[in-house]
Design a protein around this motif. Structure first.
Motif, PDB file in Angstrom:
ATOM      1  N   ILE A 239       6.171  -4.267  18.657  1.00  0.00           N
ATOM      2  CA  ILE A 239       4.835  -4.373  18.069  1.00  0.00           C
ATOM      3  C   ILE A 239       4.502  -3.142  17.233  1.00  0.00           C
ATOM      4  CG2 ILE A 239       2.375  -4.480  18.619  1.00  0.00           C
ATOM      5  CD1 ILE A 239       3.167  -6.192  21.063  1.00  0.00           C
ATOM      6  N   VAL A 240       4.806  -1.958  17.748  1.00  0.00           N
ATOM      7  CA  VAL A 240       4.542  -0.720  17.003  1.00  0.00           C
ATOM      8  C   VAL A 240       5.343  -0.700  15.710  1.00  0.00           C
ATOM      9  CG1 VAL A 240       4.832   1.781  17.028  1.00  0.00           C
ATOM     10  CG2 VAL A 240       3.867   0.628  19.018  1.00  0.00           C
ATOM     11  N   GLY A 241       6.604  -1.101  15.780  1.00  0.00           N
ATOM     12  CA  GLY A 241       7.438  -1.124  14.582  1.00  0.00           C
ATOM     13  C   GLY A 241       6.886  -2.049  13.520  1.00  0.00           C
ATOM     14  N   ALA A 242       6.431  -3.241  13.921  1.00  0.00           N
ATOM     15  CA  ALA A 242       5.866  -4.182  12.955  1.00  0.00           C
ATOM     16  C   ALA A 242       4.577  -3.644  12.342  1.00  0.00           C
ATOM     17  CB  ALA A 242       5.614  -5.521  13.643  1.00  0.00           C
ATOM     18  N   LEU A 243       3.754  -2.971  13.141  1.00  0.00           N
ATOM     19  CA  LEU A 243       2.526  -2.368  12.617  1.00  0.00           C
ATOM     20  C   LEU A 243       2.837  -1.282  11.592  1.00  0.00           C
ATOM     21  CD1 LEU A 243       0.227  -2.065  15.770  1.00  0.00           C
ATOM     22  CD2 LEU A 243      -0.251  -3.369  13.674  1.00  0.00           C
ATOM     23  N   MET A 244       3.839  -0.449  11.889  1.00  0.00           N
ATOM     24  CA  MET A 244       4.222   0.610  10.955  1.00  0.00           C
ATOM     25  C   MET A 244       4.671   0.019   9.619  1.00  0.00           C
ATOM     26  SD  MET A 244       6.307   3.058  13.626  1.00  0.00           S
ATOM     27  CE  MET A 244       6.712   4.333  12.432  1.00  0.00           C
ATOM     28  N   LEU A 245       5.454  -1.051   9.694  1.00  0.00           N
ATOM     29  CA  LEU A 245       5.910  -1.707   8.471  1.00  0.00           C
ATOM     30  C   LEU A 245       4.739  -2.267   7.670  1.00  0.00           C
ATOM     31  CD1 LEU A 245       9.127  -3.768   9.348  1.00  0.00           C
ATOM     32  CD2 LEU A 245       8.808  -2.328   7.337  1.00  0.00           C
ATOM     33  N   ALA A 246       3.851  -2.972   8.345  1.00  0.00           N
ATOM     34  CA  ALA A 246       2.734  -3.621   7.655  1.00  0.00           C
ATOM     35  C   ALA A 246       1.846  -2.600   6.944  1.00  0.00           C
ATOM     36  CB  ALA A 246       1.912  -4.438   8.659  1.00  0.00           C
ATOM     37  N   ILE A 247       1.524  -1.516   7.625  1.00  0.00           N
ATOM     38  CA  ILE A 247       0.636  -0.503   7.043  1.00  0.00           C
ATOM     39  C   ILE A 247       1.308   0.221   5.880  1.00  0.00           C
ATOM     40  CG2 ILE A 247      -0.580   1.663   7.507  1.00  0.00           C
ATOM     41  CD1 ILE A 247      -0.971   0.619  10.403  1.00  0.00           C
ATOM     42  N   ALA A 248       2.578   0.629   6.076  1.00  0.00           N
ATOM     43  CA  ALA A 248       3.280   1.376   5.032  1.00  0.00           C
ATOM     44  C   ALA A 248       3.452   0.551   3.767  1.00  0.00           C
ATOM     45  CB  ALA A 248       4.642   1.838   5.563  1.00  0.00           C
ATOM     46  N   VAL A 249       3.846  -0.706   3.919  1.00  0.00           N
ATOM     47  CA  VAL A 249       4.071  -1.554   2.745  1.00  0.00           C
ATOM     48  C   VAL A 249       2.756  -1.866   2.034  1.00  0.00           C
ATOM     49  CG1 VAL A 249       4.836  -3.854   2.010  1.00  0.00           C
ATOM     50  CG2 VAL A 249       6.226  -2.536   3.607  1.00  0.00           C
ATOM     51  N   SER A 250       1.697  -2.064   2.785  1.00  0.00           N
ATOM     52  CA  SER A 250       0.401  -2.413   2.180  1.00  0.00           C
ATOM     53  C   SER A 250      -0.078  -1.367   1.178  1.00  0.00           C
ATOM     54  CB  SER A 250      -0.657  -2.587   3.271  1.00  0.00           C
ATOM     55  OG  SER A 250      -0.346  -3.661   4.119  1.00  0.00           O
ATOM     56  N   LEU A 251       0.285  -0.110   1.393  1.00  0.00           N
ATOM     57  CA  LEU A 251      -0.205   0.983   0.549  1.00  0.00           C
ATOM     58  C   LEU A 251       0.729   1.309  -0.614  1.00  0.00           C
ATOM     59  CD1 LEU A 251      -1.409   3.372   3.418  1.00  0.00           C
ATOM     60  CD2 LEU A 251      -2.807   1.813   2.041  1.00  0.00           C
ATOM     61  N   GLY A 252       1.845   0.591  -0.728  1.00  0.00           N
ATOM     62  CA  GLY A 252       2.884   0.961  -1.687  1.00  0.00           C
ATOM     63  C   GLY A 252       2.463   0.991  -3.139  1.00  0.00           C
ATOM     64  N   ASN A 253       1.523   0.117  -3.540  1.00  0.00           N
ATOM     65  CA  ASN A 253       1.144   0.029  -4.951  1.00  0.00           C
ATOM     66  C   ASN A 253       0.180   1.113  -5.407  1.00  0.00           C
ATOM     67  OD1 ASN A 253       1.373  -3.363  -4.387  1.00  0.00           O
ATOM     68  ND2 ASN A 253       2.447  -2.451  -6.118  1.00  0.00           N
ATOM     69  N   ILE A 254      -0.508   1.767  -4.474  1.00  0.00           N
ATOM     70  CA  ILE A 254      -1.640   2.615  -4.884  1.00  0.00           C
ATOM     71  C   ILE A 254      -1.380   4.109  -4.710  1.00  0.00           C
ATOM     72  CG2 ILE A 254      -3.312   0.795  -4.407  1.00  0.00           C
ATOM     73  CD1 ILE A 254      -3.970   2.199  -1.767  1.00  0.00           C
ATOM     74  N   VAL A 255      -0.187   4.482  -4.317  1.00  0.00           N
ATOM     75  CA  VAL A 255       0.095   5.896  -4.052  1.00  0.00           C
ATOM     76  C   VAL A 255       1.075   6.448  -5.091  1.00  0.00           C
ATOM     77  CG1 VAL A 255      -0.316   5.651  -1.587  1.00  0.00           C
ATOM     78  CG2 VAL A 255       1.994   5.326  -2.487  1.00  0.00           C
ATOM     79  N   PRO A 256       1.032   7.760  -5.339  1.00  0.00           N
ATOM     80  CA  PRO A 256       2.024   8.374  -6.219  1.00  0.00           C
ATOM     81  C   PRO A 256       3.403   8.388  -5.567  1.00  0.00           C
ATOM     82  CG  PRO A 256       0.636  10.052  -5.221  1.00  0.00           C
ATOM     83  CD  PRO A 256       0.046   8.733  -4.845  1.00  0.00           C
TER      84      PRO A 256
ATOM     85  N   ASN B 117       0.080  -5.763  -7.057  1.00  0.00           N
ATOM     86  CA  ASN B 117      -0.460  -5.985  -5.708  1.00  0.00           C
ATOM     87  C   ASN B 117       0.589  -6.588  -4.768  1.00  0.00           C
ATOM     88  OD1 ASN B 117      -3.335  -5.228  -6.053  1.00  0.00           O
ATOM     89  ND2 ASN B 117      -3.324  -6.918  -7.527  1.00  0.00           N
ATOM     90  N   GLU B 118       1.840  -6.596  -5.207  1.00  0.00           N
ATOM     91  CA  GLU B 118       2.868  -7.274  -4.410  1.00  0.00           C
ATOM     92  C   GLU B 118       3.043  -6.654  -3.027  1.00  0.00           C
ATOM     93  OE1 GLU B 118       5.178  -4.465  -7.242  1.00  0.00           O
ATOM     94  OE2 GLU B 118       3.314  -5.608  -7.191  1.00  0.00           O
ATOM     95  N   PHE B 119       2.988  -5.323  -2.942  1.00  0.00           N
ATOM     96  CA  PHE B 119       3.158  -4.668  -1.647  1.00  0.00           C
ATOM     97  C   PHE B 119       1.954  -4.919  -0.735  1.00  0.00           C
ATOM     98  CE2 PHE B 119       5.971  -1.675  -4.176  1.00  0.00           C
ATOM     99  CZ  PHE B 119       7.146  -2.213  -3.686  1.00  0.00           C
TER     100      PHE B 119
END
Length: 405
Positions: free
Chosen positions: A295-312, A379-381
Motif C-alpha cells: 500500500i505504501v509503495g502504491a501511494l508513493m507511486l501515485a503521488i510522485a507521478v501526479s506531480l511530474g508535469n508541474i515541477v522543474p 497533464n498526462e502524469f
C-alpha cells in the motif's frame, strides 16, 4: 534481515553463474529499451508516446500469449536448452534493431524479441531452487534476482542514455547482442543434469496437460488472498509505471527541450530508488502478507507521478526516485509470497502464470499512457497518478475483508 543478506546467495557457485548470466543479459536488454525509446522519438517526435506505447504493448502481449506456456515448458523440458536457444535468438533480433528504417519493422522485431523473453524468464526463475544447496538461501536468491532486475531494468536505461550520446542510439543494440552471447556461454557452463526435467512432448495428451497446468498455475496464483492482493497492486503500479516509461522521454526532450543525457539521468533516478527499495523491502516490512509495503509503495507511486508535469527537472529527479522506491515496493512481495506459499514442484507453473498476468497489467497501462501522452499533453502524469490512486482505494476496499489489512 540485513541489507547485504541477499548477497549470501552468491556463495552458491552454480546459482552465482546463472545469476551472472541473467545480469549480463539484463544489462544489454536495458540498453535495448533506451535505444527503442530514442528511436520512437526519432520516428515520431512529439508523437513518440504513441510509438513507444505501441511497442511496449506488443512487448507485454507476447508475454501474455506465451508466458504461461513458457512456465509449463520450464517444468517439462531441459531448462538449460531453453535459456541458450532463447539467448541466441534474442542476439540476432536485437542486432537487427540497429538497422530498422520504419516503425513497422520496429514493431515486428519487438514482438519477436519478447516471445523469446517470455520463454527465458520462467525457465530462469524455475532453475533457482535447483541450483541452491542451502535452502535458506532460496529467498535471498529470489530477492537478489529481483533487485538486480530492478537495477538493470530501470537504472540500465539511464546509463545507456549517457552512452547513446557517444555512440548513437542504434549502436546500443550491438552491445545488447554481445551480452546475449556472454550470457549463453555462462549458462552452457552449468551442468545439464541439474536443469533437466522429464520430456513429455511425445505424449498424445501433451496439449491437454499443458492447458491443465496453465489453469492450475492460475488457480494457485489467485487462490491465496495475500498473493492475489499483491497481484492486484501490481496493476496499480503498472498504470503509474507505464506513464514513466512511455512519457518521460517525450516530456524531457519535447516539453522541457532537454537532451538524451537528461533523459538518462531521469531514468537513473528512477532506477536508484527501485534498487534501494528492492534491498530494503524485507527490513521495512517483516509481516507475513507484506500488505503495508504494498500500500505504501502504491501511494508513493501515485503521488510522485501526479506531480511530474508541474515541477522543474531537478525536482522531477527526486520524484522519479520516489516513484522507483514505490515501484519496487509494489513488485517485490509477489515473488517472495509465491516462494513462501506455493509448493516447490508447482512454482514453475505459478511463476509462469504470474509472469503472464503481471504483464497483462502492463498491457493495460501502456495504452493508457500512450493515449494520455497524445491527447492530454501537459497533464498526462497527473491523470496517470490520479487513476493509480483511485485503483488503490478500490482494491483496498475489495481486499480488506479477505486479508489482514
Amino acid at each position: 534481515m540485513k541489507i547485504t543478506e541477499p548477497l549470501k546467495s552468491l556463495k552458491e557457485p552454480l546459482f552465482a553463474k546463472l545469476y551472472l548470466a541473467q545480469t549480463i543479459s539484463l544489462l544489454g536488454d536495458a540498453f535495448t529499451w533506451i535505444g527503442i525509446a530514442l528511436l520512437a522519438f526519432e520516428f515520431g517526435g512529439n508523437q513518440s508516446a504513441k510509438i513507444l506505447a505501441t511497442a511496449l504493448t506488443l512487448r507485454v502481449t507476447a508475454f501474455i500469449i506465451f508466458g504461461s506456456y513458457a512456465g509449463v515448458l520450464a517444468d517439462r523440458v531441459n531448462r538449460k536448452a531453453i535459456m541458450i536457444i532463447t539467448n541466441i535468438a534474442r542476439m540476432f533480433i536485437v542486432f537487427s534493431l540497429a538497422f530498422v528504417t520504419d516503425v513497422w519493422q520496429l514493431y515486428v522485431l519487438i514482438f519477436l524479441l519478447n516471445i523469446f523473453n517470455a520463454f527465458f524468464t520462467p525457465s530462469y526463475k524455475a532453475c533457482i531452487p535447483q541450483l541452491i544447496n542451502n535452502k535458506e538461501n532460496y529467498a535471498n536468491a529470489i530477492t537478489l534476482s529481483n533487485a538486480t532486475w530492478q537495477l538493470l531494468g530501470i537504472l540500465g536505461p539511464g546509463l545507456a542514455g549517457v552512452l547513446a550520446i557517444w555512440l548513437g542510439s542504434r549502436q546500443i543494440f550491438i552491445f545488447d547482442a554481445i551480452s546475449f552471447i556472454i550470457s549463453s556461454i555462462l549458462v552452457f557452463m552449468i551442468p545439464i543434469s541439474l536443469l533437466k526435467k522429464e520430456d513429455l512432448i511425445q505424449s498424445k495428451s501433451y496439449i491437454i496437460n499443458t492447458w491443465n497446468d496453465i489453469v492450475k498455475g492460475t488457480k494457485l496464483l489467485f487462490k491465496n488472498p495475500p498473493i492475489r492482493f499483491a497481484l492486484l497492486i501490481e496493476l496499480v503500479a503498472a498504470i503509474a509505471g507505464a506513464q514513466i516509461l512511455v512519457n518521460t522521454v517525450g516530456h524531457i526532450k519535447g516539453d522541457l527541450l532537454l537532451t538524451d543525457r537528461e533523459y538518462g539521468w531521469a531514468m537513473t533516478a528512477f532506477g536508484v530508488g527501485a534498487t534501494i527499495a528492492a534491498f530494503t523491502s524485507n527490513i521495512l516490512d517483516k509481516s507475513k502478507n507484506k500488505t503495508t509495503l504494498l500500500i505504501v509503495g502504491a501511494l508513493m507511486l501515485a503521488i510522485a507521478v501526479s506531480l511530474g508535469n508541474i515541477v522543474p527537472f531537478t525536482i522531477l529527479l527526486v520524484l522519479w526516485m520516489i516513484a522507483g522506491l514505490g515501484q519496487s515496493f509494489t513488485e517485490m512481495p509477489s515473488q517472495i509470497l509465491i516462494a513462501e506459499n506455493i509448493p516447490l514442484e508447482a512454482q514453475g507453473k505459478v511463476y509462469g502464470s504470474h509472469f503472464a498476468w503481471s504483464h497483462l497489467w502492463w498491457a493495460i497501462g501502456y495504452p493508457i499512457a500512450g493515449l494520455t501522452g497524445i491527447y492530454c499533453k501537459g497533464n498526462e502524469f497527473l491523470i496517470g497518478g490520479l487513476l493509480t490512486l483511485g485503483l488503490l482505494v478500490l482494491f483496498w476496499i475489495f481486499a480488506k475483508s479477505k486479508i489482514n489489512l
